[in-house]
Design a protein around this motif. Structure first.
Motif, short mmCIF file in Angstrom:
data_model
loop_
_atom_site.label_atom_id
_atom_site.label_comp_id
_atom_site.label_asym_id
_atom_site.label_seq_id
_atom_site.Cartn_x
_atom_site.Cartn_y
_atom_site.Cartn_z
N ILE A 163 0.82 -1.22 0.00
CA ILE A 163 0.00 0.00 0.00
C ILE A 163 0.85 1.27 0.00
O ILE A 163 0.33 2.36 0.12
N GLY A 164 2.17 1.09 -0.15
CA GLY A 164 3.05 2.24 -0.31
C GLY A 164 3.65 2.78 0.97
O GLY A 164 4.26 3.85 0.95
N ARG A 165 3.52 2.07 2.05
CA ARG A 165 4.11 2.51 3.32
C ARG A 165 5.45 1.79 3.52
O ARG A 165 5.65 1.02 4.45
N GLN A 166 6.38 2.08 2.58
CA GLN A 166 7.64 1.36 2.50
C GLN A 166 8.52 1.50 3.74
O GLN A 166 9.15 0.53 4.17
N ASP A 167 8.59 2.70 4.30
CA ASP A 167 9.47 2.88 5.47
C ASP A 167 8.99 2.09 6.67
O ASP A 167 9.79 1.48 7.38
N GLU A 168 7.68 2.05 6.88
CA GLU A 168 7.12 1.24 7.97
C GLU A 168 7.37 -0.24 7.70
O GLU A 168 7.71 -0.99 8.62
N ALA A 169 7.17 -0.64 6.47
CA ALA A 169 7.39 -2.04 6.10
C ALA A 169 8.85 -2.44 6.32
O ALA A 169 9.12 -3.52 6.84
N LEU A 170 9.77 -1.55 5.94
CA LEU A 170 11.19 -1.85 6.12
C LEU A 170 11.55 -1.99 7.59
O LEU A 170 12.24 -2.94 7.98
N ALA A 171 11.08 -1.07 8.42
CA ALA A 171 11.38 -1.14 9.85
C ALA A 171 10.84 -2.43 10.46
O ALA A 171 11.53 -3.11 11.23
#
Length: 153
Positions: free
Chosen positions: A53-61
């Motif tokens: 859904i485009g929340r890459q920084d949250e996904a990465l963390a």
């Protein structure tokens, strides 16, 4: 609930899958004693959904945290840890951290996957794909980036 979440993600409806995964995670955390493996699996699914859904920084963390927990729980050579490492590499790739993705795959995950799962295992092949894509899409990549670790079998 996880089946519903997976089905929603499969039909490319991650926005609808997100609250289902979050609810599933909340339910799992309420069990006593908690099922740590189920919680970690659900958290990596949550990471994948966030990525979609485009929340890459949250996904990465989240991917980093879950990978570290799988390493501590099962060790680096366990298949589920390697699978989680693929998710982390994908998160790195999606956030355009190609160098870090290459280093993780080439120097850490791929040698372990070859040794513990075999060169023809689908997870090992997926790691080769992630490595190739990280090199392909990185505008700063050089021919030297194509080299594989000396532990190649």
């Amino acid at each position: 609930m996880q089946i519903l979440a997976n089905a929603l993600r499969t039909v490319r409806r991650p926005e609808e899958a997100l609250p289902v995964i979050e609810a599933s995670l909340a339910v799992l955390r309420r069990f006593s004693p908690p099922d740590l493996e189920a919680i970690l699996t659900t958290r990596i699914n949550l990471s994948g959904c966030l990525l979609e859904i485009g929340r890459q920084d949250e996904a990465l963390a989240l991917s980093r945290d879950v990978y570290a927990e799988w390493v501590a729980l099962k060790g680096v050579s366990h298949q589920v840890t390697i699978t989680c490492g693929i998710s982390l590499a994908n998160s790195l790739f999606m956030t355009k951290r190609w160098d870090e993705a290459r280093t993780l795959v080439r120097d850490q995950l791929l040698p372990v996957a070859r040794q513990s799962l075999g060169a023809d295992h689908h997870e090992t092949l997926k790691l080769n794909q992630v490595l190739a894509e990280a090199v392909h899409y990185d505008p700063t990549a050089t021919r030297d980036d194509l080299r594989l670790n000396d532990t190649e079998s």
